[in-house]
Design an enzyme around this catalytic site. Sequence first.
Site, PDB file in Angstrom:
ATOM      1  N   THR A  45      14.911   3.669  10.939  1.00  0.00           N
ATOM      2  CA  THR A  45      15.462   2.555  11.646  1.00  0.00           C
ATOM      3  C   THR A  45      16.518   2.398  11.280  1.00  0.00           C
ATOM      4  O   THR A  45      17.374   1.452  12.060  1.00  0.00           O
ATOM      5  CB  THR A  45      14.033   1.504  11.405  1.00  0.00           C
ATOM      6  OG1 THR A  45      12.753   1.966  11.740  1.00  0.00           O
ATOM      7  CG2 THR A  45      14.521   0.195  12.060  1.00  0.00           C
ATOM      8  N   THR A  46      16.973   2.341   9.821  1.00  0.00           N
ATOM      9  CA  THR A  46      18.084   1.835   9.471  1.00  0.00           C
ATOM     10  C   THR A  46      19.155   2.571  10.034  1.00  0.00           C
ATOM     11  O   THR A  46      20.551   2.021  10.047  1.00  0.00           O
ATOM     12  CB  THR A  46      18.272   2.385   7.837  1.00  0.00           C
ATOM     13  OG1 THR A  46      16.810   1.568   7.285  1.00  0.00           O
ATOM     14  CG2 THR A  46      19.364   1.418   7.088  1.00  0.00           C
ATOM     15  N   TYR A 108       4.137  -1.398  19.270  1.00  0.00           N
ATOM     16  CA  TYR A 108       4.022  -2.305  20.302  1.00  0.00           C
ATOM     17  C   TYR A 108       2.486  -1.954  21.109  1.00  0.00           C
ATOM     18  O   TYR A 108       1.931  -2.999  21.323  1.00  0.00           O
ATOM     19  CB  TYR A 108       4.909  -2.039  21.436  1.00  0.00           C
ATOM     20  CG  TYR A 108       4.810  -3.005  22.525  1.00  0.00           C
ATOM     21  CD1 TYR A 108       5.311  -4.377  22.536  1.00  0.00           C
ATOM     22  CD2 TYR A 108       4.547  -2.437  23.788  1.00  0.00           C
ATOM     23  CE1 TYR A 108       5.110  -5.125  23.357  1.00  0.00           C
ATOM     24  CE2 TYR A 108       4.251  -3.699  24.830  1.00  0.00           C
ATOM     25  CZ  TYR A 108       4.885  -4.875  24.560  1.00  0.00           C
ATOM     26  OH  TYR A 108       4.644  -5.694  25.658  1.00  0.00           O
ATOM     27  N   TYR A 134       4.997   7.086   8.424  1.00  0.00           N
ATOM     28  CA  TYR A 134       5.713   5.939   8.075  1.00  0.00           C
ATOM     29  C   TYR A 134       4.840   4.869   8.349  1.00  0.00           C
ATOM     30  O   TYR A 134       4.840   4.494   9.728  1.00  0.00           O
ATOM     31  CB  TYR A 134       7.138   5.936   8.790  1.00  0.00           C
ATOM     32  CG  TYR A 134       7.966   4.906   8.454  1.00  0.00           C
ATOM     33  CD1 TYR A 134       7.600   3.785   7.436  1.00  0.00           C
ATOM     34  CD2 TYR A 134       9.018   4.377   9.230  1.00  0.00           C
ATOM     35  CE1 TYR A 134       8.536   2.880   7.120  1.00  0.00           C
ATOM     36  CE2 TYR A 134       9.928   3.459   8.929  1.00  0.00           C
ATOM     37  CZ  TYR A 134       9.384   2.503   8.053  1.00  0.00           C
ATOM     38  OH  TYR A 134      10.740   1.541   7.776  1.00  0.00           O
ATOM     39  N   ARG A 139       6.972  -4.181  11.682  1.00  0.00           N
ATOM     40  CA  ARG A 139       7.591  -3.851  12.784  1.00  0.00           C
ATOM     41  C   ARG A 139       6.916  -3.129  13.836  1.00  0.00           C
ATOM     42  O   ARG A 139       7.288  -3.269  15.088  1.00  0.00           O
ATOM     43  CB  ARG A 139       8.557  -2.649  12.246  1.00  0.00           C
ATOM     44  CG  ARG A 139       9.799  -3.146  11.445  1.00  0.00           C
ATOM     45  CD  ARG A 139      10.738  -2.139  11.213  1.00  0.00           C
ATOM     46  NE  ARG A 139      11.952  -2.601  10.515  1.00  0.00           N
ATOM     47  CZ  ARG A 139      13.154  -2.857  10.886  1.00  0.00           C
ATOM     48  NH1 ARG A 139      13.228  -2.776  12.212  1.00  0.00           N
ATOM     49  NH2 ARG A 139      14.032  -3.325  10.286  1.00  0.00           N
ATOM     50  N   LYS A 162       5.485   7.250   3.792  1.00  0.00           N
ATOM     51  CA  LYS A 162       6.199   5.793   3.383  1.00  0.00           C
ATOM     52  C   LYS A 162       5.429   4.915   3.644  1.00  0.00           C
ATOM     53  O   LYS A 162       5.302   4.487   4.832  1.00  0.00           O
ATOM     54  CB  LYS A 162       7.494   6.149   4.137  1.00  0.00           C
ATOM     55  CG  LYS A 162       8.566   4.999   3.914  1.00  0.00           C
ATOM     56  CD  LYS A 162       9.744   5.021   4.839  1.00  0.00           C
ATOM     57  CE  LYS A 162      10.590   3.789   4.614  1.00  0.00           C
ATOM     58  NZ  LYS A 162      11.823   3.715   5.517  1.00  0.00           N
ATOM     59  N   ILE A 204      12.060   5.565  -0.102  1.00  0.00           N
ATOM     60  CA  ILE A 204      13.013   5.865   1.075  1.00  0.00           C
ATOM     61  C   ILE A 204      13.528   4.369   1.217  1.00  0.00           C
ATOM     62  O   ILE A 204      12.941   3.574   1.535  1.00  0.00           O
ATOM     63  CB  ILE A 204      12.318   6.556   2.097  1.00  0.00           C
ATOM     64  CG1 ILE A 204      11.802   7.746   1.960  1.00  0.00           C
ATOM     65  CG2 ILE A 204      13.416   6.381   3.339  1.00  0.00           C
ATOM     66  CD1 ILE A 204      11.136   8.427   2.982  1.00  0.00           C
TER      67      ILE A 204
END
Length: 292
Positions: A45-46, A108, A134, A139, A162, A204
């Site tokens: 995402t980063t 979502y 993850y 999010r 993660k 991470i």
Amino acid sequence: MKKFTGTGVALVTPFHNDGSIDFVSLKKLLTHTAIGVDYFVVMGTTGESATLTKEEKKEVLQFVLKNNPKRLPVVHGIGGNNTASVLDEIEATNFRGVSAILSVSPYYNKPSQEGIRQHFKKIADTSPVPVILYNIPGRTASNLAAETILKLAQHKNIIGVKEASGNFEQCMKIAKGKPKDFLLISGDDLFTLPLYSIGGVGVISVLANAFPITFKKITENAKAENYLKAATETFKLLEINGPMYEEGNPTGVKYLLSLMKICKPHVRLPLVEPSAGLRKKIELAYEQIKKG
């Protein structure tokens, strides 16, 4: 999988003013972070993976593989909320030089725990390299429960998680019930030290883009159970951590990197560069860190 212990840096993707990828700055970032991190995470995402095309993702991955200063392990982000699409992406990816994938829990559409389990089983069955789960419910709008993680941990191709739920009780359940070699990795920079205390193996990190040596000190001291020294290094990040996410990630860390002359602060819509107020917060926090 000792190669995924310590610090993994969730690399940002530098852009030019016109939105194109700035590979010169990306090379500078790789050199800067390699001095302290243990592995690279590409297209998380980063890295603004949501706004990069398939071709751009391939270009960034190949660039990192070819410009890896210390030949560090590379983890590639491949995930989504359409299982069939994720499997297609895996099958279309050249994994030469890639050590593992990081796959986010479906977002979502809020599947059941059984749906999430089956999603990740399909990914693990298809992926030619090991899979790191993850979990980031802030999010994705759904939590990857400890019980589901422990079921998935039995799959031979799922090697770790993660964990960015912010729920320490959940982290403890994972630590208590996981197989010995299953990796519990912090997905929150400030959770790195407490996670080590219950059997975590690293982080991470977003802030490792800017402060790789700080994270090297945190993880090495925590691994050696020098918790006071690890805490001293962690406390340096307290004031700057919050502003990193106030207006979306990687808005904050890219502005911080621009202050360090590593890359420009440009992001792609729907993200925008930080407001004047946020810039001031980051500048003040950074000045305090430089002063020690």
